[in-house]
Scaffold this motif. Structure first.
Motif, PDB file in Angstrom:
ATOM      1  N   LEU A   1     -19.217  10.248   0.727  1.00 46.99           N
ATOM      2  CA  LEU A   1     -19.012  11.759   0.968  1.00 46.99           C
ATOM      3  C   LEU A   1     -17.864  12.288   0.001  1.00 46.99           C
ATOM      4  N   ARG A   2     -17.995  12.490  -1.155  1.00 57.20           N
ATOM      5  CA  ARG A   2     -16.899  12.508  -2.346  1.00 57.20           C
ATOM      6  C   ARG A   2     -16.071  13.903  -2.740  1.00 57.20           C
ATOM      7  N   ASP A   3     -16.937  15.047  -2.376  1.00 53.83           N
ATOM      8  CA  ASP A   3     -16.110  16.298  -2.625  1.00 53.83           C
ATOM      9  C   ASP A   3     -16.225  17.161  -1.411  1.00 53.83           C
ATOM     10  N   LEU A   4     -15.366  18.086  -1.867  1.00 55.92           N
ATOM     11  CA  LEU A   4     -15.185  19.055  -0.475  1.00 55.92           C
ATOM     12  C   LEU A   4     -16.387  19.958  -0.207  1.00 55.92           C
ATOM     13  N   ALA A   5     -16.990  20.620  -1.258  1.00 50.66           N
ATOM     14  CA  ALA A   5     -18.174  21.291  -0.975  1.00 50.66           C
ATOM     15  C   ALA A   5     -19.018  20.757  -0.415  1.00 50.66           C
ATOM     16  N   GLU A   6     -19.490  19.472  -0.392  1.00 54.88           N
ATOM     17  CA  GLU A   6     -20.424  18.577   0.113  1.00 54.88           C
ATOM     18  C   GLU A   6     -20.026  18.411   1.536  1.00 54.88           C
ATOM     19  N   ALA A   7     -18.748  18.188   1.698  1.00 54.74           N
ATOM     20  CA  ALA A   7     -18.073  18.147   3.096  1.00 54.74           C
ATOM     21  C   ALA A   7     -18.193  19.388   3.886  1.00 54.74           C
ATOM     22  N   GLN A   8     -17.935  20.361   2.972  1.00 57.25           N
ATOM     23  CA  GLN A   8     -18.240  21.808   3.845  1.00 57.25           C
ATOM     24  C   GLN A   8     -19.743  22.037   4.206  1.00 57.25           C
ATOM     25  N   ARG A   9     -20.624  21.875   3.447  1.00 59.80           N
ATOM     26  CA  ARG A   9     -22.124  22.069   3.792  1.00 59.80           C
ATOM     27  C   ARG A   9     -22.428  21.256   5.044  1.00 59.80           C
ATOM     28  N   GLU A  10     -21.930  19.782   5.028  1.00 62.09           N
ATOM     29  CA  GLU A  10     -22.193  18.890   5.941  1.00 62.09           C
ATOM     30  C   GLU A  10     -21.463  19.330   7.247  1.00 62.09           C
ATOM     31  N   ALA A  11     -20.266  19.883   7.268  1.00 63.74           N
ATOM     32  CA  ALA A  11     -19.572  20.517   8.423  1.00 63.74           C
ATOM     33  C   ALA A  11     -20.314  21.457   8.920  1.00 63.74           C
ATOM     34  N   ARG A  12     -20.779  22.505   8.166  1.00 60.98           N
ATOM     35  CA  ARG A  12     -21.579  23.601   8.767  1.00 60.98           C
ATOM     36  C   ARG A  12     -22.667  23.233   9.579  1.00 60.98           C
ATOM     37  N   ARG A  13     -23.269  22.118   9.217  1.00 65.60           N
ATOM     38  CA  ARG A  13     -24.399  21.651   9.820  1.00 65.60           C
ATOM     39  C   ARG A  13     -24.023  20.971  11.271  1.00 65.60           C
ATOM     40  N   SER A  14     -23.036  20.125  11.072  1.00 64.84           N
ATOM     41  CA  SER A  14     -22.731  19.271  12.244  1.00 64.84           C
ATOM     42  C   SER A  14     -21.471  19.810  13.065  1.00 64.84           C
ATOM     43  N   LYS A  15     -20.881  20.937  12.437  1.00 62.86           N
ATOM     44  CA  LYS A  15     -19.696  21.272  13.310  1.00 62.86           C
ATOM     45  C   LYS A  15     -18.408  20.332  13.439  1.00 62.86           C
ATOM     46  N   ALA A  16     -18.262  19.460  12.540  1.00 67.24           N
ATOM     47  CA  ALA A  16     -17.479  18.166  12.659  1.00 67.24           C
ATOM     48  C   ALA A  16     -16.214  18.827  12.022  1.00 67.24           C
ATOM     49  N   THR A  17     -15.031  18.100  12.321  1.00 69.76           N
ATOM     50  CA  THR A  17     -13.767  17.920  11.604  1.00 69.76           C
ATOM     51  C   THR A  17     -14.072  17.371  10.281  1.00 69.76           C
ATOM     52  N   VAL A  18     -13.199  17.751   9.263  1.00 70.28           N
ATOM     53  CA  VAL A  18     -13.419  17.113   8.042  1.00 70.28           C
ATOM     54  C   VAL A  18     -11.955  16.567   7.501  1.00 70.28           C
ATOM     55  N   VAL A  19     -12.118  15.160   7.705  1.00 72.03           N
ATOM     56  CA  VAL A  19     -10.975  14.281   7.321  1.00 72.03           C
ATOM     57  C   VAL A  19     -10.841  13.974   5.870  1.00 72.03           C
ATOM     58  N   ILE A  20      -9.930  14.362   5.264  1.00 70.52           N
ATOM     59  CA  ILE A  20      -9.895  14.141   3.789  1.00 70.52           C
ATOM     60  C   ILE A  20      -8.599  12.858   3.443  1.00 70.52           C
ATOM     61  N   HIS A  21      -9.545  11.651   2.882  1.00 69.71           N
ATOM     62  CA  HIS A  21      -8.597  10.532   2.703  1.00 69.71           C
ATOM     63  C   HIS A  21      -7.738  10.781   1.250  1.00 69.71           C
ATOM     64  N   ALA A  22      -6.843   9.840   0.808  1.00 63.99           N
ATOM     65  CA  ALA A  22      -5.964   9.939  -0.150  1.00 63.99           C
ATOM     66  C   ALA A  22      -6.870   9.987  -1.666  1.00 63.99           C
ATOM     67  N   GLY A  23      -6.351  10.844  -2.360  1.00 64.36           N
ATOM     68  CA  GLY A  23      -6.856  11.034  -3.833  1.00 64.36           C
ATOM     69  C   GLY A  23      -6.895  12.768  -4.094  1.00 64.36           C
ATOM     70  N   THR A  24      -7.418  12.594  -5.433  1.00 65.00           N
ATOM     71  CA  THR A  24      -7.327  13.705  -6.006  1.00 65.00           C
ATOM     72  C   THR A  24      -8.567  14.434  -6.066  1.00 65.00           C
ATOM     73  N   TYR A  25      -8.727  15.638  -5.430  1.00 63.28           N
ATOM     74  CA  TYR A  25     -10.097  16.307  -5.484  1.00 63.28           C
ATOM     75  C   TYR A  25      -9.843  17.592  -6.448  1.00 63.28           C
ATOM     76  N   HIS A  26     -10.911  17.722  -7.410  1.00 56.98           N
ATOM     77  CA  HIS A  26     -11.000  18.506  -8.379  1.00 56.98           C
ATOM     78  C   HIS A  26     -12.066  19.668  -7.868  1.00 56.98           C
ATOM     79  N   LEU A  27     -11.968  20.802  -7.747  1.00 58.19           N
ATOM     80  CA  LEU A  27     -12.639  21.909  -7.473  1.00 58.19           C
ATOM     81  C   LEU A  27     -13.244  22.500  -8.646  1.00 58.19           C
ATOM     82  N   PRO A  28     -14.568  22.182  -9.124  1.00 54.34           N
ATOM     83  CA  PRO A  28     -14.867  22.957 -10.205  1.00 54.34           C
ATOM     84  C   PRO A  28     -15.254  24.554 -10.081  1.00 54.34           C
TER      85      PRO A  28
END
Length: 82
Positions: free
Chosen positions: A30-57
């Motif tokens: 799971l590499r980008d925040l948009a994908e995490a958002q989609r999955e979190a909406r389905r599962s109602k999970a907390t999103v934990v973001i690990h070290a790195g730079t995340y570019h938002l297109p």
């Protein structure tokens, strides 16, 4: 105790004592925040973001579907969102 579950979509979800966590990392399944958002909406999970730079297109838009979802950096890790 935490259990790591790998779903068919190769998303990493951890079942924690206080709920479900989605883990996002630059080299993980799971590499980008948009994908995490989609999955979190389905599962109602907390999103934990690990070290790195995340570019938002494009802008990440939060709606009522995101209500109650926590997004946070993993403890002790530096996260950059640009």
């Amino acid at each position: 105790m935490r259990r790591v579950l790998h779903l068919l979509t190769a998303t990493c979800i951890v079942a924690a004592a206080d709920g479900v966590e989605l883990h996002v990392s630059t080299d993980g399944p799971l590499r980008d925040l948009a994908e995490a958002q989609r999955e979190a909406r389905r599962s109602k999970a907390t999103v934990v973001i690990h070290a790195g730079t995340y570019h938002l297109p494009e802008t990440l838009v939060f709606t009522e579907d995101d209500s109650g979802t926590e997004y946070r950096a993993a403890e002790g890790e530096k996260v950059i969102i640009s």
